[in-house]
Design a protein around this motif. Structure first.
Motif, mmCIF file in Angstrom:
data_model
loop_
_atom_site.group_PDB
_atom_site.id
_atom_site.type_symbol
_atom_site.label_atom_id
_atom_site.label_comp_id
_atom_site.label_asym_id
_atom_site.label_seq_id
_atom_site.Cartn_x
_atom_site.Cartn_y
_atom_site.Cartn_z
ATOM 1 N N GLY A 62 0.822 -1.196 0.000
ATOM 2 C CA GLY A 62 0.000 0.000 0.000
ATOM 3 C C GLY A 62 0.857 1.247 0.000
ATOM 4 N N VAL A 63 0.221 2.381 -0.330
ATOM 5 C CA VAL A 63 0.894 3.684 -0.382
ATOM 6 C C VAL A 63 0.157 4.642 0.547
ATOM 7 N N ILE A 64 0.933 5.415 1.316
ATOM 8 C CA ILE A 64 0.366 6.459 2.186
ATOM 9 C C ILE A 64 1.004 7.766 1.735
ATOM 10 N N THR A 65 0.193 8.745 1.317
ATOM 11 C CA THR A 65 0.782 9.927 0.672
ATOM 12 C C THR A 65 -0.059 11.174 0.901
ATOM 13 N N ASP A 66 0.539 12.344 0.645
ATOM 14 C CA ASP A 66 -0.255 13.571 0.559
ATOM 15 C C ASP A 66 -0.015 14.248 -0.791
ATOM 16 N N SER A 67 0.472 13.448 -1.758
ATOM 17 C CA SER A 67 0.747 13.961 -3.105
ATOM 18 C C SER A 67 -0.374 13.560 -4.050
ATOM 19 N N GLY A 93 -0.154 13.414 -7.587
ATOM 20 C CA GLY A 93 0.320 12.600 -8.714
ATOM 21 C C GLY A 93 0.470 11.130 -8.373
ATOM 22 N N ILE A 94 0.940 10.842 -7.156
ATOM 23 C CA ILE A 94 1.172 9.445 -6.767
ATOM 24 C C ILE A 94 -0.144 8.672 -6.720
ATOM 25 N N THR A 95 -1.240 9.360 -6.373
ATOM 26 C CA THR A 95 -2.544 8.683 -6.325
ATOM 27 C C THR A 95 -2.959 8.200 -7.718
ATOM 28 N N GLU A 96 -2.554 8.934 -8.757
ATOM 29 C CA GLU A 96 -2.860 8.533 -10.134
ATOM 30 C C GLU A 96 -2.087 7.272 -10.501
ATOM 31 N N GLU A 97 -0.779 7.296 -10.216
ATOM 32 C CA GLU A 97 0.075 6.158 -10.587
ATOM 33 C C GLU A 97 -0.293 4.908 -9.797
ATOM 34 N N ALA A 98 -0.526 5.074 -8.471
ATOM 35 C CA ALA A 98 -0.908 3.923 -7.641
ATOM 36 C C ALA A 98 -2.210 3.312 -8.154
ATOM 37 N N SER A 99 -3.177 4.165 -8.533
ATOM 38 C CA SER A 99 -4.467 3.657 -9.024
ATOM 39 C C SER A 99 -4.285 2.794 -10.265
ATOM 40 N N VAL A 100 -3.548 3.316 -11.240
ATOM 41 C CA VAL A 100 -3.371 2.578 -12.506
ATOM 42 C C VAL A 100 -2.606 1.275 -12.274
ATOM 43 N N MET A 101 -1.711 1.255 -11.275
ATOM 44 C CA MET A 101 -0.974 0.022 -10.959
ATOM 45 C C MET A 101 -1.737 -0.864 -9.960
ATOM 46 N N ASN A 102 -2.983 -0.454 -9.621
ATOM 47 C CA ASN A 102 -3.864 -1.217 -8.733
ATOM 48 C C ASN A 102 -3.237 -1.458 -7.354
ATOM 49 N N VAL A 103 -2.598 -0.417 -6.816
ATOM 50 C CA VAL A 103 -1.990 -0.495 -5.483
ATOM 51 C C VAL A 103 -2.838 0.345 -4.518
ATOM 52 N N PRO A 104 -3.277 -0.226 -3.375
ATOM 53 C CA PRO A 104 -4.063 0.547 -2.412
ATOM 54 C C PRO A 104 -3.357 1.844 -2.011
ATOM 55 N N CYS A 105 -4.138 2.931 -1.940
ATOM 56 C CA CYS A 105 -3.547 4.246 -1.689
ATOM 57 C C CYS A 105 -4.395 5.032 -0.695
ATOM 58 N N ILE A 106 -3.736 5.545 0.360
ATOM 59 C CA ILE A 106 -4.396 6.385 1.365
ATOM 60 C C ILE A 106 -3.852 7.798 1.209
ATOM 61 N N LYS A 116 -7.756 8.684 12.319
ATOM 62 C CA LYS A 116 -8.621 8.068 11.296
ATOM 63 C C LYS A 116 -7.910 6.975 10.489
ATOM 64 N N LEU A 117 -6.608 6.829 10.699
ATOM 65 C CA LEU A 117 -5.815 5.910 9.867
ATOM 66 C C LEU A 117 -6.110 4.429 10.098
ATOM 67 N N ALA A 118 -6.291 4.046 11.369
ATOM 68 C CA ALA A 118 -6.305 2.622 11.741
ATOM 69 C C ALA A 118 -7.239 1.741 10.900
ATOM 70 N N PRO A 119 -8.541 2.098 10.733
ATOM 71 C CA PRO A 119 -9.424 1.193 9.979
ATOM 72 C C PRO A 119 -9.015 1.027 8.513
ATOM 73 N N TYR A 120 -8.449 2.088 7.928
ATOM 74 C CA TYR A 120 -8.023 2.008 6.521
ATOM 75 C C TYR A 120 -6.814 1.086 6.377
ATOM 76 N N MET A 126 -4.238 -4.336 5.222
ATOM 77 C CA MET A 126 -3.565 -5.496 5.814
ATOM 78 C C MET A 126 -4.392 -6.778 5.610
ATOM 79 N N ASN A 127 -5.721 -6.638 5.641
ATOM 80 C CA ASN A 127 -6.600 -7.812 5.481
ATOM 81 C C ASN A 127 -6.932 -8.129 4.022
ATOM 82 N N GLY A 128 -6.362 -7.344 3.083
ATOM 83 C CA GLY A 128 -6.627 -7.598 1.661
ATOM 84 C C GLY A 128 -8.052 -7.279 1.242
ATOM 85 N N GLU A 129 -8.664 -6.292 1.914
ATOM 86 C CA GLU A 129 -10.071 -5.961 1.636
ATOM 87 C C GLU A 129 -10.232 -4.632 0.877
#
Length: 367
Positions: free
Chosen positions: A279-284, A286-299, A325-329, A334-337
């Motif tokens: 997974g990716v944790i970011t405040d950028s 552009g990274i949300t675009e790249e993570a989405s197309v590569m199908n990587v979970p992004c917060i 607010k981070l924990a449930p996400y 972690m659970n692959g959901e």
């Protein structure tokens, strides 16, 4: 001959401009009447912006560097406007193409329009609604004087229509950042160094943080890092650190054996890590675009985003800047959901081709 001046002010701008250059060259091979000049405003001095950078991504060296970096935002805007005006008077094009939302985007648009030269804005129409962000002001002012918008999503199109821009000026083409991503995916490379040697795919997180709301309040930064380390349950968290953030972390004495801080990485190295991350944790943005197309979970640790399509159709979730607010996400990841990438229209690697075809259609016919 259609003469185009392409403007870039910072490293991410070159990622957006590179595919347009490749598409122009492809048209030139077909004897299309188009030429270009690449202008680097020098807004960001970046030691990684060396010959290696241009070579790595197959980007030609700029024709000119205006040296407009340094100073306050007002000083930078003024310096770039003055230098770009001289550039345009010496090499007058039919069209100036600006990308994204940096100071150079705003400054060069104004200089061009004052000289009665058309402006096209790649990524036009995107909005966060947050006027405390300099980028939002840059977007709004640039769009207000733009002649042609090359948009990334239907959301951007709706925003421009609402502002009263004619349909003939809105060209829905897709996202040139994704062109660069797709063109280089097979060339991603594992970064060198001890901390990267034992990383296993889908068994680590990648984190980036640079926005003042997250990194400038030291106690909140500590709380955020603690929440991330708790939620990732002992998995390594790779954190390429912005110099300002590094200083704040040092002041706080933050260290955790699973928080692996590193210098900023090259494009090919960073995206290798994202592609293989759990997974990716970011405040950028552009990274949300790249993570989405590569199908990587992004917060996304922000209260708003100018890229809502990454939430609607991508793998991104906007959770705000409250560490609680981070924990449930993180638990969901972690659970692959986590949700999967649904596909964002026209993010297919062919955006730049559509942009150049549209420029030729508009400007060849008007000559």
């Amino acid at each position: 001959m259609v003469k185009v001046t392409l403007v870039a002010g910072a490293r991410p701008n070159f990622m957006k401009i590179a595919p347009i250059i490749h598409a122009i060259k492809a048209q030139q091979l077909k004897n299309a009447p188009i030429s270009y000049r690449l202008v680097h405003t020098g807004q960001h001095y970046d030691k990684k912006m060396s010959g290696d950078f241009f070579e790595q991504l197959n980007i030609p060296e700029p024709d000119v560097n205006l040296g407009g970096g340094g100073g306050t935002q007002a000083e930078q805007t003024a310096a770039i406007m003055v230098a770009f005006e001289k550039e345009l008077m010496a090499n007058r094009p039919d069209l100036v193409v600006v990308v994204g939302d940096v100071t150079s985007t705003l400054a060069c648009s104004i200089s061009a329009k004052k000289l009665v030269i058309d402006v096209a804005h790649v990524e036009g129409g995107i909005r966060s609604g947050d006027l405390s962000m300099p980028e939002e002001i840059n977007r709004m002012v640039t769009d207000s004087i733009t002649d042609h918008f090359f948009t990334t999503s239907e959301i951007a199109n709706r925003s421009l229509r609402k502002l009263g821009f004619p349909e003939s000026s809105i060209h829905f083409v897709g996202n040139t950042m994704i062109d660069t991503l797709m063109a280089n995916m097979s060339r991603f490379q594992r970064p060198e160094g001890e901390i990267f040697e034992n990383l296993k795919p889908k068994s680590y997180f990648v984190m980036t943080m640079h926005r003042p709301a997250n990194v400038d309040q030291e106690e909140k930064l500590k709380e955020m890092i603690d929440a991330i380390m708790d939620g990732t349950k002992g998995l390594p968290v790779i954190f390429p650190v912005h110099p300002r953030t590094a200083k704040n972390l040092e002041n706080l004495g933050i260290s955790n054996p699973n928080l692996l801080m590193t210098d900023p990485l090259s494009y090919l190295e960073f995206n290798y890590l994202v592609k293989n991350a759990k997974g990716v944790i970011t405040d950028s943005g552009g990274i949300t675009e790249e993570a989405s197309v590569m199908n990587v979970p992004c917060i996304t640790l922000r209260d708003n985003t100018e890229r809502a399509e990454t939430i609607e159709l991508g793998t991104n979730e906007l959770i705000g800047t409250d560490p609680k607010k981070l924990a449930p996400y993180l638990e969901k990841i972690m659970n692959g959901e986590w949700k999967t990438y649904k596909g964002i229209p026209l993010w297919d690697g062919k955006t730049a081709e559509r942009i150049v075809e549209k420029i030729l259609e508009i400007y060849s016919n008007s000559k």
